[in-house]
Design a protein around this motif. Structure first.
Motif, PDB file in Angstrom:
ATOM      1  N   LEU A 142     -18.142 -14.592  40.465  1.00 58.63           N
ATOM      2  CA  LEU A 142     -17.094 -14.153  41.375  1.00 58.63           C
ATOM      3  C   LEU A 142     -16.415 -15.397  41.936  1.00 58.63           C
ATOM      4  CD1 LEU A 142     -18.762 -11.272  43.448  1.00 58.63           C
ATOM      5  CD2 LEU A 142     -16.915 -11.041  41.777  1.00 58.63           C
ATOM      6  N   VAL A 143     -15.082 -15.407  41.941  1.00 59.27           N
ATOM      7  CA  VAL A 143     -14.368 -16.595  42.407  1.00 59.27           C
ATOM      8  C   VAL A 143     -13.131 -16.197  43.202  1.00 59.27           C
ATOM      9  CG1 VAL A 143     -12.995 -16.809  40.276  1.00 59.27           C
ATOM     10  CG2 VAL A 143     -13.425 -18.836  41.687  1.00 59.27           C
ATOM     11  N   ARG A 144     -12.788 -17.006  44.175  1.00 58.90           N
ATOM     12  CA  ARG A 144     -11.590 -16.776  44.969  1.00 58.90           C
ATOM     13  C   ARG A 144     -10.354 -17.070  44.115  1.00 58.90           C
ATOM     14  NH1 ARG A 144      -6.548 -17.948  47.657  1.00 58.90           N
ATOM     15  NH2 ARG A 144      -6.732 -17.223  49.796  1.00 58.90           N
ATOM     16  N   CYS A 145      -9.490 -16.064  43.968  1.00 56.74           N
ATOM     17  CA  CYS A 145      -8.282 -16.199  43.152  1.00 56.74           C
ATOM     18  C   CYS A 145      -7.046 -16.172  44.044  1.00 56.74           C
ATOM     19  CB  CYS A 145      -8.215 -15.062  42.128  1.00 56.74           C
ATOM     20  SG  CYS A 145      -9.560 -15.103  40.910  1.00 56.74           S
ATOM     21  N   ARG A 146      -5.930 -16.507  43.467  1.00 58.55           N
ATOM     22  CA  ARG A 146      -4.665 -16.520  44.207  1.00 58.55           C
ATOM     23  C   ARG A 146      -3.912 -15.232  43.921  1.00 58.55           C
ATOM     24  NH1 ARG A 146      -1.897 -22.067  43.698  1.00 58.55           N
ATOM     25  NH2 ARG A 146      -3.759 -22.553  44.911  1.00 58.55           N
ATOM     26  N   GLY A 147      -3.610 -14.489  44.991  1.00 54.12           N
ATOM     27  CA  GLY A 147      -3.025 -13.170  44.826  1.00 54.12           C
ATOM     28  C   GLY A 147      -1.526 -13.114  45.009  1.00 54.12           C
ATOM     29  N   PRO A 148      -0.952 -11.926  44.840  1.00 53.80           N
ATOM     30  CA  PRO A 148       0.502 -11.771  44.947  1.00 53.80           C
ATOM     31  C   PRO A 148       1.016 -11.957  46.369  1.00 53.80           C
ATOM     32  CG  PRO A 148      -0.578  -9.636  44.652  1.00 53.80           C
ATOM     33  CD  PRO A 148      -1.619 -10.672  44.439  1.00 53.80           C
ATOM     34  N   ARG A 149       0.122 -11.824  47.365  1.00 57.95           N
ATOM     35  CA  ARG A 149       0.520 -12.038  48.763  1.00 57.95           C
ATOM     36  C   ARG A 149      -0.174 -13.273  49.335  1.00 57.95           C
ATOM     37  NH1 ARG A 149      -0.807  -8.869  52.527  1.00 57.95           N
ATOM     38  NH2 ARG A 149      -2.719  -8.049  51.586  1.00 57.95           N
ATOM     39  N   GLU A 150      -0.315 -14.285  48.502  1.00 55.06           N
ATOM     40  CA  GLU A 150      -1.072 -15.483  48.883  1.00 55.06           C
ATOM     41  C   GLU A 150      -0.568 -16.090  50.193  1.00 55.06           C
ATOM     42  OE1 GLU A 150      -3.827 -18.077  49.143  1.00 55.06           O
ATOM     43  OE2 GLU A 150      -3.801 -16.850  47.335  1.00 55.06           O
ATOM     44  N   ARG A 151      -1.505 -16.261  51.153  1.00 58.53           N
ATOM     45  CA  ARG A 151      -1.176 -16.866  52.441  1.00 58.53           C
ATOM     46  C   ARG A 151      -2.055 -18.072  52.751  1.00 58.53           C
ATOM     47  NH1 ARG A 151      -1.847 -12.204  56.606  1.00 58.53           N
ATOM     48  NH2 ARG A 151      -3.643 -11.779  55.270  1.00 58.53           N
ATOM     49  N   GLY A 152      -3.053 -18.324  51.926  1.00 58.64           N
ATOM     50  CA  GLY A 152      -3.933 -19.451  52.159  1.00 58.64           C
ATOM     51  C   GLY A 152      -5.356 -19.026  52.442  1.00 58.64           C
ATOM     52  N   LEU A 153      -6.274 -19.997  52.416  1.00 58.17           N
ATOM     53  CA  LEU A 153      -7.699 -19.698  52.573  1.00 58.17           C
ATOM     54  C   LEU A 153      -8.035 -19.047  53.905  1.00 58.17           C
ATOM     55  CD1 LEU A 153      -8.250 -21.215  49.922  1.00 58.17           C
ATOM     56  CD2 LEU A 153     -10.264 -22.177  51.045  1.00 58.17           C
ATOM     57  N   ALA A 154      -7.300 -19.369  54.949  1.00 57.29           N
ATOM     58  CA  ALA A 154      -7.603 -18.822  56.269  1.00 57.29           C
ATOM     59  C   ALA A 154      -7.445 -17.310  56.320  1.00 57.29           C
ATOM     60  CB  ALA A 154      -6.713 -19.470  57.327  1.00 57.29           C
ATOM     61  N   TRP A 155      -6.740 -16.754  55.365  1.00 58.78           N
ATOM     62  CA  TRP A 155      -6.506 -15.311  55.344  1.00 58.78           C
ATOM     63  C   TRP A 155      -7.114 -14.657  54.100  1.00 58.78           C
ATOM     64  CZ3 TRP A 155      -3.197 -18.878  57.310  1.00 58.78           C
ATOM     65  CH2 TRP A 155      -2.802 -18.702  58.643  1.00 58.78           C
ATOM     66  N   THR A 156      -8.143 -15.265  53.542  1.00 56.98           N
ATOM     67  CA  THR A 156      -8.783 -14.715  52.358  1.00 56.98           C
ATOM     68  C   THR A 156      -9.401 -13.354  52.653  1.00 56.98           C
ATOM     69  OG1 THR A 156      -9.303 -16.926  51.542  1.00 56.98           O
ATOM     70  CG2 THR A 156     -10.536 -15.103  50.579  1.00 56.98           C
ATOM     71  N   GLU A 157      -9.198 -12.405  51.726  1.00 54.51           N
ATOM     72  CA  GLU A 157      -9.751 -11.052  51.835  1.00 54.51           C
ATOM     73  C   GLU A 157     -10.651 -10.789  50.632  1.00 54.51           C
ATOM     74  OE1 GLU A 157      -6.244  -8.702  51.789  1.00 54.51           O
ATOM     75  OE2 GLU A 157      -5.628  -9.253  53.834  1.00 54.51           O
ATOM     76  N   PRO A 158     -11.556  -9.815  50.734  1.00 57.62           N
ATOM     77  CA  PRO A 158     -12.398  -9.477  49.585  1.00 57.62           C
ATOM     78  C   PRO A 158     -11.588  -9.153  48.329  1.00 57.62           C
ATOM     79  CG  PRO A 158     -13.273  -8.455  51.556  1.00 57.62           C
ATOM     80  CD  PRO A 158     -11.962  -9.062  51.939  1.00 57.62           C
ATOM     81  N   ALA A 159     -10.379  -8.614  48.504  1.00 57.25           N
ATOM     82  CA  ALA A 159      -9.538  -8.288  47.346  1.00 57.25           C
ATOM     83  C   ALA A 159      -9.104  -9.522  46.572  1.00 57.25           C
ATOM     84  CB  ALA A 159      -8.309  -7.497  47.799  1.00 57.25           C
ATOM     85  N   ASP A 160      -9.209 -10.709  47.199  1.00 58.84           N
ATOM     86  CA  ASP A 160      -8.840 -11.960  46.523  1.00 58.84           C
ATOM     87  C   ASP A 160      -9.969 -12.493  45.640  1.00 58.84           C
ATOM     88  OD1 ASP A 160      -6.309 -12.125  47.825  1.00 58.84           O
ATOM     89  OD2 ASP A 160      -7.295 -12.932  49.615  1.00 58.84           O
ATOM     90  N   ILE A 161     -11.130 -11.873  45.684  1.00 59.13           N
ATOM     91  CA  ILE A 161     -12.292 -12.345  44.933  1.00 59.13           C
ATOM     92  C   ILE A 161     -12.436 -11.518  43.660  1.00 59.13           C
ATOM     93  CG2 ILE A 161     -14.714 -12.943  45.080  1.00 59.13           C
ATOM     94  CD1 ILE A 161     -12.872 -14.165  47.301  1.00 59.13           C
ATOM     95  N   HIS A 162     -12.473 -12.199  42.505  1.00 55.17           N
ATOM     96  CA  HIS A 162     -12.521 -11.485  41.222  1.00 55.17           C
ATOM     97  C   HIS A 162     -13.592 -12.052  40.302  1.00 55.17           C
ATOM     98  CE1 HIS A 162      -8.968  -8.910  41.771  1.00 55.17           C
ATOM     99  NE2 HIS A 162      -8.558  -9.902  42.549  1.00 55.17           N
TER     100      HIS A 162
END
Length: 239
Positions: free
Chosen positions: A35-55
């Motif tokens: 599982l890794v933190r990915c960059r999403g379509p609403r990317e705002r930065g690490l401070a706002w990482t959500e579980p949906a960003d992990i794939h």
């Protein structure tokens, strides 16, 4: 686990170790899956990482869970090569702490200059924190192998002109180790700027430092880090 990785990413950002959209954390979840933190379509930065960003991705780098509009990190090979080469490692954190970069470029190694101030950090530093001497984006397996060669069997490696890669049995441990290295780097820079020379703690003092155990080193310390997060992910009080 996705929630834990997301929280760990937010702690990295709150601590100033991963500014903006830079940095990522991965966790091995199976024999050949991560599982890794990915960059999403609403990317705002690490401070706002959500579980949906992990794939989920395979150790071959191929997405496993319908990644959709998300993209894997450019430096995914950095994570995968550590996990391939180090069966003792479950989690990998990559961050860009300015103090760590500055201290290394100033010729200040991460050494056990502290004692009871940060016992886990002192123990980590006493074992040595190696440096990968190339300031490159680690986006190929060849470069990742160079980095893991520098890392060896140590928990953290400094990346010259770049940041650091930290490992652990959990994402929390990997981030706490990165925080300890950053703390020592900041102190070393402060000592040098005051005209002093950072000196290793005497061996007899290091030997007196107790092992406070995982419950203190990780659980209590981690609750403190999480408590410091603001609901919007904006950082720690007073930062």
């Amino acid at each position: 686990m996705r929630e834990r990785i997301a929280t760990a990413c937010r702690v990295l950002a709150a601590r100033g170790l991963a500014d903006g959209i830079l940095g990522h954390i991965s966790v091995r979840t199976g024999e050949d899956e991560v599982l890794v933190r990915c960059r999403g379509p609403r990317e705002r930065g690490l401070a706002w990482t959500e579980p949906a960003d992990i794939h989920a991705v395979g150790l071959d780098g191929v997405p496993r869970d319908g990644i959709g509009d998300w993209s894997v990190p450019n430096e995914l090979p950095l994570h995968l090569e550590v996990l391939r080469s180090r069966p003792d490692v479950t989690a990998v954190a990559h961050a860009h702490p300015p103090a760590v970069v500055a201290a290394d470029l100033a010729g200040l190694a991460i050494r056990p200059v502290v004692g009871a101030y940060d016992i886990p950090g002192a123990r980590l530093a006493a074992g040595g924190v190696p440096v990968y001497p190339r300031g490159v984006l680690i986006r190929t397996r060849r470069l990742a192998r160079e980095m893991t060669d520098s890392l060896g069997d140590r928990p953290v490696v400094v990346l010259r002109g770049h940041g650091l890669t930290s490992t652990g049995a959990t994402p929390e441990e990997a981030v706490l180790r990165a925080i300890s290295v950053d703390t020592i780097a900041r102190l070393s820079l402060t000592i040098a700027s005051a005209g002093g020379t950072p000196a290793d703690l005497p061996a007899e003092d290091l030997a007196e430092l107790p092992d406070l155990g995982g419950a203190f080193n990780e659980s209590v310390a981690w609750r403190h880090e999480v408590a410091g997060l603001q609901p919007e992910g904006g950082g720690r009080p007073g930062s």
